[in-house]
Design an enzyme around this catalytic site. Structure first.
Site, mmCIF file in Angstrom:
data_model
loop_
_atom_site.group_PDB
_atom_site.id
_atom_site.type_symbol
_atom_site.label_atom_id
_atom_site.label_comp_id
_atom_site.label_asym_id
_atom_site.label_seq_id
_atom_site.Cartn_x
_atom_site.Cartn_y
_atom_site.Cartn_z
ATOM 1 C CE1 TYR A 37 -4.141 -2.115 4.900
ATOM 2 C CE2 TYR A 37 -3.334 -0.171 4.791
ATOM 3 C CZ TYR A 37 -3.878 -0.901 4.016
ATOM 4 O OH TYR A 37 -3.385 -1.801 2.717
ATOM 5 C CB SER A 39 -0.960 0.037 0.936
ATOM 6 O OG SER A 39 -1.642 1.508 1.028
#
Length: 332
Positions: free
Chosen positions: A213, A200
């Site tokens: 995260y 990501s």
């Protein structure tokens, strides 16, 4: 003008005088054109065949850590057609079989290989040693490892339990790292291999409500950045692709078959955010080919934010805090 017409008429009269009818004359003139056209088509065909034969995945043993995701599914389709020896991993045996059947039914068995299937769940760390052994038993080695598994989570930090934090780290950090360490020795001994992490953009740009995260993505990014330097001289390549997010509603590119229409669509059609699975899979294939070390798939604004975080951190933090404050006021 009249002189030119007279010369043409004389030429036709001369040809007729030689016993050649107009139909034969047209045929004689078209034959060289047809030969040139056929030669051109043959040349184009040879170029395309050459490109296909140089596919970066042809005859390569390639593993997808999550073949059941939208990106994994698209990559499996592309690489299977490209002649890769696929090892498809996922959490559901039934869904893996369905994917395998779909690939086999849509391909030519004379130029493709039946996929191998392995159950793999990064959330179950105790099962990984057995899974890694099964992976290595498929062909005895790996040429390419694509780590595209991910667990997403968005919530305020104080609401997350430690158990959930650990589960997130297992899926996004410890799992991929464990699998990499399991197959890396065989790559190092063969002095050949390619590790590709699909990560990501939050591995580089932490935003509010993504504490755990973003931490897991930062950790796995750092691991592969360090690993790249360690194994490069041993013939093992390490690549990372950082993408904002992959949207199933993003344009897939099928409409580009009509060039003129797609041009105006690009100008006037409001596109959904994110990248389509086809765009992401194409970038994965391209990175396997050119072995680029780092790829950033993001629009201009996130790229600017990354630079602002590095060169103007106080400004960046102020903007992030203001965004949280505005969101809180809106909810109230």
């Amino acid at each position: 003008m009249d002189a030119n017409v007279t010369e043409v008429d004389d030429d036709w009269t001369l040809l007729k005088g030689m016993g050649m009818e107009p139909g034969w004359i047209t045929t004689v003139l078209l034959v060289p054109c047809a030969v040139m056209l056929a030669a051109g088509l043959l040349h184009v065909y040879s170029l395309v065949s050459g490109l296909l034969s140089k596919s970066p995945v042809r005859n390569k043993v390639l593993l997808l850590s999550d073949a059941l995701s939208t990106l994994g599914n698209e990559c499996a389709t592309i690489f299977h057609k490209g002649g890769a020896r696929l090892i498809l991993c996922g959490k559901s045996w039934e869904k893996l079989q369905e994917l395998s059947d779909k690939l086999l039914n849509a391909s030519d068995p004379s130029v493709t290989f039946p996929p191998k299937l392995v159950l793999l769940d990064f959330g179950d760390m105790e099962s990984l040693p057995e899974a890694i052994s099964e992976i290595l038993e498929c062909y005895g080695y790996l040429d390419m490892l694509i780590l595209n598994s991910s667990m997403k989570l968005k919530a305020p930090a104080h609401t997350l339990s430690l158990e959930l934090d650990k589960l997130l780290m297992d899926n996004n950090y410890f799992g991929p790292v464990t699998l990499t360490k399991g197959v890396l020795p065989s790559m190092m001994s063969r002095r050949s291999g390619h590790l590709l992490l699909v990560n990501s953009i939050q591995a580089k740009l932490a935003v509010p409500f993504r504490t755990s995260y973003a931490a897991s993505k930062h950790a796995v990014q750092a691991f592969f950045d360090c690993l790249r330097s360690e194994v490069e001289e041993l013939g093992v390549s390490v690549s990372t692709i950082n993408v904002t997010f992959i949207s199933s509603h993003a344009p897939s590119g099928k409409q580009n078959d009509t060039a003129a229409k797609s041009f105006w669509s690009d100008l006037y059609t409001k596109k959904p955010p994110g990248f389509s699975t086809r765009e992401a899979a194409s970038e994965v294939a391209k990175t396997l080919s050119n072995k680029r070390r780092e790829v950033l798939m993001a629009p201009s604004l996130p790229k600017v934010a990354i630079y602002a975080r590095s060169f103007f951190p106080n400004f960046f933090f102020a903007v992030m805090a203001a965004g949280v404050k505005d969101a809180t006021n809106t909810k109230m």
